[in-house]
Structure formats: structure tokens, C-alpha cells
Design a protein around this motif. Structure first.
Motif, short mmCIF file in Angstrom:
data_model
loop_
_atom_site.label_atom_id
_atom_site.label_comp_id
_atom_site.label_asym_id
_atom_site.label_seq_id
_atom_site.Cartn_x
_atom_site.Cartn_y
_atom_site.Cartn_z
N LEU A 53 0.90 -1.15 0.00
CA LEU A 53 0.00 0.00 0.00
C LEU A 53 0.94 1.20 0.00
O LEU A 53 1.85 1.27 0.82
CB LEU A 53 -0.87 -0.03 1.25
CG LEU A 53 -1.94 1.03 1.39
CD1 LEU A 53 -3.07 0.52 2.26
CD2 LEU A 53 -1.42 2.33 1.90
N ALA A 54 0.75 2.13 -0.93
CA ALA A 54 1.73 3.20 -1.10
C ALA A 54 1.11 4.45 -1.67
O ALA A 54 0.01 4.43 -2.21
CB ALA A 54 2.85 2.71 -2.02
N GLY A 55 1.85 5.55 -1.56
CA GLY A 55 1.42 6.80 -2.16
C GLY A 55 2.56 7.80 -2.15
O GLY A 55 3.66 7.52 -1.68
N HIS A 56 2.26 8.97 -2.70
CA HIS A 56 3.24 10.06 -2.76
C HIS A 56 2.81 11.18 -1.82
O HIS A 56 1.62 11.47 -1.70
CB HIS A 56 3.37 10.61 -4.18
CG HIS A 56 3.89 9.61 -5.14
ND1 HIS A 56 3.13 9.03 -6.11
CD2 HIS A 56 5.12 9.06 -5.26
CE1 HIS A 56 3.86 8.17 -6.80
NE2 HIS A 56 5.08 8.17 -6.30
N CYS A 57 3.79 11.79 -1.19
CA CYS A 57 3.51 12.89 -0.28
C CYS A 57 2.93 14.08 -1.05
O CYS A 57 3.42 14.42 -2.12
CB CYS A 57 4.78 13.33 0.44
SG CYS A 57 5.40 12.06 1.56
N LEU A 66 1.12 8.47 4.88
CA LEU A 66 0.89 7.04 5.09
C LEU A 66 -0.48 6.79 5.73
O LEU A 66 -1.24 5.93 5.28
CB LEU A 66 1.99 6.46 5.98
CG LEU A 66 1.88 4.98 6.24
CD1 LEU A 66 2.40 4.21 5.05
CD2 LEU A 66 2.65 4.61 7.49
N VAL A 67 -0.81 7.56 6.75
CA VAL A 67 -2.09 7.42 7.44
C VAL A 67 -3.24 7.71 6.47
O VAL A 67 -4.23 6.97 6.42
CB VAL A 67 -2.13 8.34 8.68
CG1 VAL A 67 -3.53 8.45 9.25
CG2 VAL A 67 -1.14 7.86 9.73
N ARG A 68 -3.10 8.76 5.67
CA ARG A 68 -4.13 9.13 4.69
C ARG A 68 -4.30 8.03 3.64
O ARG A 68 -5.42 7.61 3.33
CB ARG A 68 -3.77 10.46 4.02
CG ARG A 68 -4.73 10.86 2.89
CD ARG A 68 -4.32 12.15 2.21
NE ARG A 68 -2.98 12.15 1.66
CZ ARG A 68 -2.61 11.55 0.53
NH1 ARG A 68 -3.50 10.86 -0.18
NH2 ARG A 68 -1.37 11.61 0.09
N GLU A 69 -3.19 7.57 3.08
CA GLU A 69 -3.25 6.55 2.03
C GLU A 69 -3.87 5.24 2.55
O GLU A 69 -4.65 4.60 1.86
CB GLU A 69 -1.87 6.28 1.44
CG GLU A 69 -1.30 7.43 0.64
CD GLU A 69 -1.95 7.63 -0.73
OE1 GLU A 69 -2.82 6.84 -1.12
OE2 GLU A 69 -1.56 8.59 -1.41
N ALA A 70 -3.53 4.85 3.78
CA ALA A 70 -4.10 3.62 4.35
C ALA A 70 -5.62 3.72 4.46
O ALA A 70 -6.34 2.77 4.16
CB ALA A 70 -3.47 3.33 5.71
N ARG A 71 -6.09 4.89 4.87
CA ARG A 71 -7.54 5.12 4.99
C ARG A 71 -8.19 5.14 3.61
O ARG A 71 -9.20 4.48 3.37
CB ARG A 71 -7.79 6.43 5.74
CG ARG A 71 -9.27 6.73 5.99
CD ARG A 71 -9.48 8.06 6.70
NE ARG A 71 -9.03 9.18 5.85
CZ ARG A 71 -7.93 9.91 6.06
NH1 ARG A 71 -7.16 9.68 7.10
NH2 ARG A 71 -7.59 10.89 5.25
N GLU A 72 -7.59 5.90 2.66
CA GLU A 72 -8.18 6.06 1.33
C GLU A 72 -8.14 4.78 0.49
O GLU A 72 -9.10 4.47 -0.21
CB GLU A 72 -7.47 7.16 0.56
CG GLU A 72 -7.70 8.55 1.08
CD GLU A 72 -6.87 9.61 0.37
OE1 GLU A 72 -7.00 10.78 0.74
OE2 GLU A 72 -6.08 9.28 -0.54
N GLU A 73 -7.04 4.04 0.55
CA GLU A 73 -6.87 2.87 -0.31
C GLU A 73 -7.45 1.59 0.25
O GLU A 73 -7.89 0.73 -0.52
CB GLU A 73 -5.38 2.64 -0.60
CG GLU A 73 -4.75 3.70 -1.47
CD GLU A 73 -3.31 3.37 -1.84
OE1 GLU A 73 -2.91 2.17 -1.75
OE2 GLU A 73 -2.58 4.29 -2.23
N ALA A 74 -7.43 1.44 1.59
CA ALA A 74 -7.81 0.15 2.15
C ALA A 74 -8.76 0.24 3.34
O ALA A 74 -9.11 -0.79 3.92
CB ALA A 74 -6.56 -0.62 2.54
N GLY A 75 -9.16 1.45 3.76
CA GLY A 75 -10.08 1.58 4.88
C GLY A 75 -9.46 1.27 6.23
O GLY A 75 -10.16 0.95 7.18
N LEU A 76 -8.14 1.37 6.32
CA LEU A 76 -7.44 1.08 7.58
C LEU A 76 -7.24 2.38 8.36
O LEU A 76 -6.90 3.41 7.78
CB LEU A 76 -6.08 0.44 7.30
CG LEU A 76 -6.12 -0.88 6.53
CD1 LEU A 76 -4.71 -1.34 6.22
CD2 LEU A 76 -6.90 -1.93 7.30
N SER A 77 -7.42 2.30 9.65
CA SER A 77 -7.19 3.45 10.52
C SER A 77 -5.91 3.21 11.31
O SER A 77 -5.78 2.19 12.00
CB SER A 77 -8.38 3.63 11.47
OG SER A 77 -8.17 4.73 12.31
#
Length: 160
Positions: A53-57, A66-77
Motif C-alpha cells: 500500500l503506497a502513495g506520494h507525499c 501514510l495514514v491518509r493513504e491507508a484510509r483512502e486505499e484500504a479503509g485502515l485506521s
């Protein structure tokens, strides 16, 4: 003399090439398996390949990204206080591409079950044993996982 004037060192452009910063989530379940997503076949980078799970700043800190991408991509908090840096891969992926600094962070705790929230980017999430990763897996993802298991913090790829 060739007629070309040498530019004094003080006036040369020394900015160089900027590095793109990527953040990657390293999650291990209680069985020691690592979370990877299967990238969409239409992805510009590594289509139909497993990856963190990854993204760009985006004008934010790496941990906030990282926190934002986890929520947006996989619904993880994920609480930022539960995140630790575990590895960096300084990557020159292919000739003519820009350099990238790929930062990998482990979340010690999280809530939620990974689900596909961006089906145009990811087809599914799965848990894989670090010594039995699926084929194909992005090369630097595989390298980072093995380095993390070995306790190494830094890897360079593609520079030679």
C-alpha cells in the motif's frame, strides 16, 4: 580558445534533479505475513504486480501521507503514534527516469480489515509470508521486505 566562456562555479545550476518521495505501508499480521495489493492491469507503474500500500507525499509529512493513504486505499485506521520507520530504498528505476526515495513504515497497530476502496488502482489485498511472496512482486518491494526482516534500514537500487 573555443569561444565558449567557462561559467564560474558560483553561477552554475546546482539544484540537480529532485527525488520523488514515496511512502509505503509494511503491515504484518499475527502469523508474520505481509500485506500486499495486486495493482490494476491499467496502472502506469507495475501493472498486474503485487506491491505495498503506497502513495506520494502531497504537501504533508511522510507519516501523515501514510495514514491518509491507508484510509483512502484500504479503509485502515492508523494512529501516527503507532508508526515507525523501517526501511528506505533509494531507487533509480530505469534509465531516463527520475530518482525516488521510497520510505517504508511499519504500523504496530491498526484497525479495520483491508478492503479495495480504489478498484481502478488495486484489484485486491492479500497477506503473504515474506519468504513466499507472490509473483510478480515489485522488485524494490521484495527487496525492502527481505531487508526489513534482516534488520537493514537502507538499500540502493539501480544506481550502478
Amino acid at each position: 580558445m573555443s569561444g565558449e566562456e567557462e561559467v564560474p562555479a558560483a553561477k552554475r545550476d546546482t539544484r540537480g534533479v529532485l527525488n520523488v518521495i514515496g511512502v509505503h505501508l509494511y503491515l504484518e499480521d499475527p502469523q508474520g505475513r505481509v500485506l500486499l495489493g495486486l495493482r490494476h492491469p491499467d496502472s502506469l507503474y507495475a501493472p498486474s504486480t503485487h506491491h505495498f500500500l503506497a502513495g506520494h507525499c502531497e504537501q504533508e509529512s511522510a507519516v501523515a501521507c501514510l495514514v491518509r493513504e491507508a484510509r483512502e486505499e484500504a479503509g485502515l485506521s492508523i494512529d501516527p503514534d503507532d508508526v515507525e520507520f523501517v526501511h528506505a530504498v533509494h531507487l533509480l528505476d530505469a534509465p531516463g527516469t527520475g530518482p525516488r526515495m521510497q520510505m517504508v513504515f511499519r504500523a504496530r497497530r491498526w484497525t479495520g480489515t483491508p478492503e479495495v476502496l480504489e478498484p481502478d488502482k488495486c484489484l485486491g489485498w492479500g497477506w503473504w509470508h515474506p519468504h513466499d511472496l507472490p509473483d510478480p512482486t515489485v522488485d524494490y518491494t521484495r527487496t525492502a521486505i527481505h531487508a526489513i526482516k534482516a534488520g537493514r534500514l537502507y538499500t540502493e537500487l539501480g544506481w550502478a
